[in-house]
Design a protein around this motif. Structure first.
Motif, PDB file in Angstrom:
ATOM      1  N   UNK A 206       5.836  12.766  11.320  1.00  0.00           N
ATOM      2  CA  UNK A 206       6.506  12.233  10.119  1.00  0.00           C
ATOM      3  C   UNK A 206       5.455  12.065   9.025  1.00  0.00           C
ATOM      4  N   UNK A 207       5.835  12.325   7.778  1.00  0.00           N
ATOM      5  CA  UNK A 207       4.932  12.034   6.667  1.00  0.00           C
ATOM      6  C   UNK A 207       5.286  10.650   6.115  1.00  0.00           C
ATOM      7  N   UNK A 208       4.369   9.705   6.218  1.00  0.00           N
ATOM      8  CA  UNK A 208       4.592   8.390   5.599  1.00  0.00           C
ATOM      9  C   UNK A 208       4.012   8.445   4.191  1.00  0.00           C
ATOM     10  N   UNK A 209       4.884   8.302   3.192  1.00  0.00           N
ATOM     11  CA  UNK A 209       4.422   8.256   1.799  1.00  0.00           C
ATOM     12  C   UNK A 209       4.389   6.791   1.390  1.00  0.00           C
ATOM     13  N   UNK A 210       3.189   6.227   1.357  1.00  0.00           N
ATOM     14  CA  UNK A 210       3.037   4.810   1.014  1.00  0.00           C
ATOM     15  C   UNK A 210       2.796   4.708  -0.493  1.00  0.00           C
ATOM     16  N   UNK A 211       3.776   4.158  -1.185  1.00  0.00           N
ATOM     17  CA  UNK A 211       3.671   3.973  -2.636  1.00  0.00           C
ATOM     18  C   UNK A 211       2.876   2.686  -2.864  1.00  0.00           C
ATOM     19  N   UNK A 212       1.594   2.862  -3.228  1.00  0.00           N
ATOM     20  CA  UNK A 212       0.692   1.703  -3.303  1.00  0.00           C
ATOM     21  C   UNK A 212       0.347   1.361  -4.752  1.00  0.00           C
ATOM     22  N   UNK A 213       1.346   1.506  -5.607  1.00  0.00           N
ATOM     23  CA  UNK A 213       1.120   1.328  -7.037  1.00  0.00           C
ATOM     24  C   UNK A 213       0.702  -0.114  -7.379  1.00  0.00           C
ATOM     25  N   UNK A 214       1.043  -1.081  -6.499  1.00  0.00           N
ATOM     26  CA  UNK A 214       0.682  -2.489  -6.762  1.00  0.00           C
ATOM     27  C   UNK A 214      -0.491  -2.975  -5.902  1.00  0.00           C
ATOM     28  N   UNK A 215      -1.097  -2.067  -5.128  1.00  0.00           N
ATOM     29  CA  UNK A 215      -2.122  -2.514  -4.170  1.00  0.00           C
ATOM     30  C   UNK A 215      -3.250  -3.298  -4.844  1.00  0.00           C
ATOM     31  N   UNK A 216      -3.703  -2.803  -5.992  1.00  0.00           N
ATOM     32  CA  UNK A 216      -4.868  -3.438  -6.622  1.00  0.00           C
ATOM     33  C   UNK A 216      -4.499  -4.622  -7.508  1.00  0.00           C
ATOM     34  N   UNK A 217      -3.219  -4.726  -7.835  1.00  0.00           N
ATOM     35  CA  UNK A 217      -2.775  -5.836  -8.689  1.00  0.00           C
ATOM     36  C   UNK A 217      -2.480  -7.023  -7.781  1.00  0.00           C
ATOM     37  N   UNK A 218      -3.555  -7.644  -7.323  1.00  0.00           N
ATOM     38  CA  UNK A 218      -3.462  -8.542  -6.174  1.00  0.00           C
ATOM     39  C   UNK A 218      -4.193  -9.849  -6.460  1.00  0.00           C
ATOM     40  N   UNK A 219      -3.530 -10.970  -6.192  1.00  0.00           N
ATOM     41  CA  UNK A 219      -4.213 -12.259  -6.328  1.00  0.00           C
ATOM     42  C   UNK A 219      -4.038 -13.101  -5.061  1.00  0.00           C
ATOM     43  N   UNK A 220      -4.053 -12.425  -3.912  1.00  0.00           N
ATOM     44  CA  UNK A 220      -3.960 -13.148  -2.632  1.00  0.00           C
ATOM     45  C   UNK A 220      -5.141 -14.091  -2.506  1.00  0.00           C
ATOM     46  N   UNK A 221      -4.924 -15.220  -1.831  1.00  0.00           N
ATOM     47  CA  UNK A 221      -6.035 -16.162  -1.622  1.00  0.00           C
ATOM     48  C   UNK A 221      -7.044 -15.510  -0.679  1.00  0.00           C
ATOM     49  N   UNK A 222      -8.324 -15.909  -0.797  1.00  0.00           N
ATOM     50  CA  UNK A 222      -9.351 -15.254   0.032  1.00  0.00           C
ATOM     51  C   UNK A 222      -9.068 -15.400   1.531  1.00  0.00           C
ATOM     52  N   UNK A 223      -8.308 -16.444   1.920  1.00  0.00           N
ATOM     53  CA  UNK A 223      -8.025 -16.625   3.345  1.00  0.00           C
ATOM     54  C   UNK A 223      -6.970 -15.615   3.848  1.00  0.00           C
ATOM     55  N   UNK A 224      -6.275 -14.980   2.905  1.00  0.00           N
ATOM     56  CA  UNK A 224      -5.209 -14.054   3.295  1.00  0.00           C
ATOM     57  C   UNK A 224      -5.608 -12.647   2.874  1.00  0.00           C
ATOM     58  N   UNK A 225      -6.273 -11.946   3.775  1.00  0.00           N
ATOM     59  CA  UNK A 225      -6.788 -10.630   3.373  1.00  0.00           C
ATOM     60  C   UNK A 225      -5.661  -9.613   3.239  1.00  0.00           C
ATOM     61  N   UNK A 226      -5.787  -8.800   2.206  1.00  0.00           N
ATOM     62  CA  UNK A 226      -4.787  -7.750   1.982  1.00  0.00           C
ATOM     63  C   UNK A 226      -5.031  -6.615   2.993  1.00  0.00           C
ATOM     64  N   UNK A 227      -3.989  -6.163   3.708  1.00  0.00           N
ATOM     65  CA  UNK A 227      -4.196  -5.068   4.660  1.00  0.00           C
ATOM     66  C   UNK A 227      -4.600  -3.781   3.954  1.00  0.00           C
ATOM     67  N   UNK A 228      -5.404  -2.986   4.653  1.00  0.00           N
ATOM     68  CA  UNK A 228      -5.922  -1.744   4.050  1.00  0.00           C
ATOM     69  C   UNK A 228      -4.797  -0.767   3.723  1.00  0.00           C
ATOM     70  N   UNK A 229      -5.110   0.164   2.803  1.00  0.00           N
ATOM     71  CA  UNK A 229      -4.080   1.125   2.411  1.00  0.00           C
ATOM     72  C   UNK A 229      -3.821   2.144   3.521  1.00  0.00           C
ATOM     73  N   UNK A 230      -2.670   2.775   3.445  1.00  0.00           N
ATOM     74  CA  UNK A 230      -2.231   3.647   4.541  1.00  0.00           C
ATOM     75  C   UNK A 230      -3.159   4.842   4.757  1.00  0.00           C
TER      76      UNK A 230
END
Ligand code: PLP
Length: 439
Positions: free
Chosen positions: A205-229
């Protein structure tokens, strides 16, 4: 009448990088840069201009160093995380005119008529038309509501079970918005991402991960953002041990490359008008994009605009624009949530820590669509949840009721300035109380 517009998913006009663009154009046209200016007026190589591809890779690395990665061999981790070691990580990349174009190209290069694409419920409301314009059949992914938070997530375990027992046909493509999703603002956890990445490889299967908001991120440092697909796919492909339960004879699997790609753009982190984005993924997928007829004819996308973005990246302007946008949107999202939380009938299951959108659920109303009409007549516009939830052919496999989004709404906090977000939120509370007879 003033309309408080929470519907439109555009960036705020005052946050567009007009000043920076003047600086960039002055630099680009200076006598010292005549040669690169001339080059950018020429046809470009098929994948896109190499120095821009490298700048994007370095930029992504700078801004994703703390992303959460699975426990893998130190060697693989080093390739992806070491900021100082040139060249950039071995992820192949292709320049596009943005996410929409990237998705369209992936359809052109990797699908055929009547192939199935699975999408989330709810999902980015304009994606479906890209797939149907390629005569693809769009169906729903299995979804689950988190027991405590009530947030909607892809049920990757149910997907795995369904693919295995044949109750879910193997799709050609899975389209997801995994980080700060449009419209829910949810982020898919790392464990689920890994299951999906492995299923993609297992079933072709081809997973197309639309990561247009990945970098627009203000998660707290304790909550790490998972890596891109694309990064996770790259790591999984490098693992020496074979994937479990690889079933190369699975239905529809023959000749189909299974992998995950990241599709992204400068739309949300610079400006939509530049129409420039990229796809990261394995070389075989990137090569298949190069083979598309019109790429062969026109060469790489965005040679001239690419020069603008290369300059913005090389001069650190893109980094400062991103920092500014994060602060601005974080403030807008906070004020919106704080005001709406004063009314218990407007439920927020997830306070956004990135992206453009807040997803709310209204208690004691029969339909958010009808409430939306009531609000529009009184100067407030929002998107009813059903607009983001095409209840599709075979929606039952989502495991969720048909009316999943009937009481929900998508509110965009990016378009208006902060005063209007605040006044609009107060008006929404007032209208909700009026409408439900709480006043
Ligand atoms: C999830 C998602 N994907 C894609 C797009 C469009 O991206 P682009 O302008 O890069 O085509 C948007 C814009 O709202 C979006 O929210």
């Amino acid at each position: 009448m003033i309309i408080y517009n929470f519907w439109r998913g555009h960036p705020n006009g005052d946050l567009l990088p007009v000043q920076e663009m003047q600086e960039i154009l002055t630099m680009m046209c200076s006598p010292a840069n005549q040669e690169s200016l001339r080059d950018s007026l020429q046809y470009s190589s098929d994948r896109g201009e190499a120095t821009l591809l490298k700048e994007i890779s370095l930029f992504l690395r700078r801004h994703t160093l703390k992303d959460e990665l699975p426990e893998v061999s130190m060697a693989s981790k080093k390739i992806l995380m070491n900021d100082s070691s040139p060249p950039p990580p071995e992820l192949d990349m292709f320049l596009t005119h943005g996410v929409s174009h990237g998705l369209d190209l992936l359809c052109t290069a990797t699908t055929k008529k009547d192939d199935v694409v699975l999408v989330e419920r709810p999902t980015y409301f304009l994606a479906k038309d890209i797939f149907t314009s390629h005569n693809l059949r769009v169906q729903n992914l299995p979804m689950k509501k988190q027991p405590v938070t009530k947030t909607l997530m892809v049920d990757v375990e149910a997907l795995g079970r369904g693919l295995k027992d044949g109750s879910i046909d193997v799709p050609r493509m899975i389209y997801i918005v995994p980080t700060h999703q449009n419209p829910t603002g949810n982020t898919m956890p790392l464990t689920d991402r890994l299951i999906l990445v492995k299923l993609a490889r297992q079933y072709g299967i081809l997973v197309a991960a639309d990561e247009v908001y990945h970098l627009l991120d203000w998660s707290s440092p304790s909550k790490r953002r998972p890596a891109r697909f694309s990064v996770l796919d790259h790591l999984i492909s490098k693992q020496s041990e074979p994937l479990t339960n690889v079933d190369i004879s699975a239905k529809n699997n023959i000749g189909r490359m299974g992998c995950s790609v990241s599709v992204s753009s400068f739309t949300k982190i610079f400006a939509p008008g530049v129409r420039c984005g990229w796809i990261e993924g394995p070389a075989s997928i990137i090569d298949s994009l190069v083979d598309v007829g019109y790429i062969q004819s026109q060469g790489g996308c965005v040679p001239f605009v690419g020069n603008i973005l290369r300059t913005a990246l090389a001069e650190g302007l893109q980094d400062s624009i991103l920092d500014k946008l994060i602060i601005s949107y974080k403030d807008r999202s906070k004020i919106l949530c704080d005001i709406l939380e004063s009314e218990s009938g407007i439920q927020i299951h997830h306070r956004p820590d990135g992206g453009y959108f807040l997803w709310v659920e209204f208690s004691n109303i029969s339909s958010a669509e009808i409430f939306a009409v009531y609000c529009l007549d009184r100067g407030l516009k929002f998107m009813p949840g059903v607009r983001c939830d095409s209840v599709l052919e075979g929606f039952e496999q989502s495991g969720q009721p048909k009316e999943l989004c009937q009481h929900s709404a998508r509110l965009c906090f990016a378009d208006m300035d902060i005063i209007d977000v605040s006044d609009g939120a107060k008006l929404l509370v007032k209208l909700y109380r009026e409408y439900t007879g709480k006043l």
